[in-house]
Write a protein that holds these residues in place. Sequence first.
Motif, mmCIF file in Angstrom:
data_model
loop_
_atom_site.group_PDB
_atom_site.id
_atom_site.type_symbol
_atom_site.label_atom_id
_atom_site.label_comp_id
_atom_site.label_asym_id
_atom_site.label_seq_id
_atom_site.Cartn_x
_atom_site.Cartn_y
_atom_site.Cartn_z
ATOM 1 N N UNK A 45 1.371 -0.782 0.176
ATOM 2 C CA UNK A 45 -0.284 -0.229 0.169
ATOM 3 C C UNK A 45 1.012 1.526 -0.038
ATOM 4 N N UNK A 46 0.819 2.241 -0.951
ATOM 5 C CA UNK A 46 1.806 3.347 -1.099
ATOM 6 C C UNK A 46 0.781 4.410 -1.721
ATOM 7 N N UNK A 47 1.065 5.349 -1.685
ATOM 8 C CA UNK A 47 0.592 6.903 -2.973
ATOM 9 C C UNK A 47 1.008 6.402 -4.198
ATOM 10 N N UNK A 48 0.455 7.422 -5.139
ATOM 11 C CA UNK A 48 1.036 7.057 -6.433
ATOM 12 C C UNK A 48 2.547 7.435 -6.203
ATOM 13 N N UNK A 49 3.583 6.537 -7.210
ATOM 14 C CA UNK A 49 4.427 6.510 -7.163
ATOM 15 C C UNK A 49 5.904 6.228 -6.417
ATOM 16 N N UNK A 201 -2.211 -0.950 -3.696
ATOM 17 C CA UNK A 201 -3.100 -0.774 -4.269
ATOM 18 C C UNK A 201 -2.839 0.190 -3.190
ATOM 19 N N UNK A 202 -3.159 1.781 -4.149
ATOM 20 C CA UNK A 202 -3.053 2.531 -3.183
ATOM 21 C C UNK A 202 -4.813 2.959 -2.238
ATOM 22 N N UNK A 203 -5.499 1.964 -1.897
ATOM 23 C CA UNK A 203 -6.636 1.875 -1.645
ATOM 24 C C UNK A 203 -6.476 1.763 -0.505
ATOM 25 N N UNK A 215 1.880 -3.981 3.680
ATOM 26 C CA UNK A 215 3.508 -2.879 3.691
ATOM 27 C C UNK A 215 2.948 -1.988 3.568
ATOM 28 N N UNK A 216 3.220 -0.652 4.122
ATOM 29 C CA UNK A 216 3.307 0.611 3.751
ATOM 30 C C UNK A 216 4.369 0.805 3.546
ATOM 31 N N UNK A 217 3.700 0.948 1.914
ATOM 32 C CA UNK A 217 5.546 1.857 2.001
ATOM 33 C C UNK A 217 5.248 3.481 0.837
ATOM 34 N N UNK A 218 6.172 4.111 1.043
ATOM 35 C CA UNK A 218 6.822 5.676 0.993
ATOM 36 C C UNK A 218 8.196 5.923 0.379
ATOM 37 N N UNK A 241 0.756 6.933 9.964
ATOM 38 C CA UNK A 241 -0.784 7.239 10.847
ATOM 39 C C UNK A 241 -1.800 8.285 9.920
ATOM 40 N N UNK A 242 -0.929 9.102 9.239
ATOM 41 C CA UNK A 242 -2.237 9.990 8.500
ATOM 42 C C UNK A 242 -2.612 9.095 7.547
ATOM 43 N N UNK A 243 -1.641 7.898 6.524
ATOM 44 C CA UNK A 243 -2.167 7.311 5.046
ATOM 45 C C UNK A 243 -3.664 6.712 5.455
ATOM 46 N N UNK A 244 -3.646 6.341 7.012
ATOM 47 C CA UNK A 244 -4.472 4.990 7.414
ATOM 48 C C UNK A 244 -5.786 5.613 8.049
#
Length: 371
Positions: A45-49, A201-203, A215-218, A241-244
């Motif tokens: 999971x993570x935002x675009x790019x 997914x980014x959802x 696995x949350x990615x940045x 915390x802010x992403x989820x």
Amino acid sequence: MIHDNTSFRTDTSVSIRDLSLSFGAVTVLENLNLDIHDGEFLVLLGSSGCGKSTLLNCIAGLLEPTEGQIFIKDRNVTWEEPKDRGIGMVFQSYALYPQMTVEKNLSFGLRVAGVPREEIDKRVARTAGILQIEPLLKRKPAELSGGQRQRVAIGRALVRDVDVFLFDEPLSNLDAKLRAELRVEIKRLHQALKNTMIYVTHDQIEALTLADRIAIMKSGVIQQLDDPITIYNRPNNLFVAGFIGSPSMNFLSGELAEEGGRIVFKTGETRFSLDGYGHAQPLTPGRKVILGLRPEHIKVDHDVAGGEVHEAVVDIEEPMGADNLLWLKYAGQTMSVRIGGERRYKPGSTVKLGCDMTMASVFDAETEERL
Ligand SMILES: Nc1ncnc2c1ncn2[C@@H]1O[C@H](COP(=O)(O)OP(=O)(O)OP(=O)(O)O)[C@@H](O)[C@H]1O
Ligand SMILES: [Mg+2]
């Protein structure tokens, strides 16, 4: 840093070791390590790019890593062709062969691979059964709805007899209702097949509902690797915390102080007792911190179960049927609070608040790490 709270297991399905990947001067992944268990549903999971597809494509063998190794079922597949890796992949933009029927679309890969006729028939029938597309087998893609086409695209991966399925945002082309329906079907699919699944997914809703672990990615770095409840309730850092969570966790900036022998969070004239907060690092007075409170962990008026009581003024409310979301002005900041849909407040009314500090998160303001 990778935080993995699960105990060591030897039933590893996919193992990624010190993986780095650069496109020319741009480094997308750097020294990434990840072990995925046999039969696990792992969501990236993570935002675009942030590098989700890049990582998945490395596992699939569509991209060659700059450094590092990939193991599938304890076999080093780093230099193997995609077709030899024992994986099936569903892409975001699935291209079905328009001139072929659904049945032919499903069997195409197997025919090319020279799988015997009876075996192909068996696998196509089984896959069509699982995905409930038997009545569509004789149709062509143009005669299908978007959701049905997506099912066929998933089917093309499922007919292959493989250990690991890779999904790259398979539902993102669909409308919200269809997405919710197919999400449930993918979950059912995993429960029935019990294969290892890696799902990009980014959802956040897809991630929370489907994953055994997320696995949350940045920026190509895994920020936290945990089960969904742990990620939701005990985020490792401010980013997670802010992403989820929707609406987002409330963040109040302030500092720690010692008052009357106990540690409190202090912002302006307001104090929150941190009694009951399970901290992993020392709560040192004077430390600049950010207090995080989820909208549903703040209780309003008759739900306040004693303890410390605060007062806030309702700015606006957003009734959403089952829930009502109150936006409050509090200590010079805006906070959202989730209450029952039947409870309504006029803007400007004063409400009493009680916070469940056992569910709070406290982050160091500088490192943004959880304390
Ligand atoms: N072939 C390429 N050449 C150069 N840069 C690339 C290439 N492919 C991807 N990138 C860059 O690598 C980064 C990660 O891309 P990637 O496709 O993995 O992101 P993603 O997390 O899947 O995003 P999205 O949710 O938008 O699909 C991006 O900054 C992208 O611009
Ligand atoms: Mg992508």
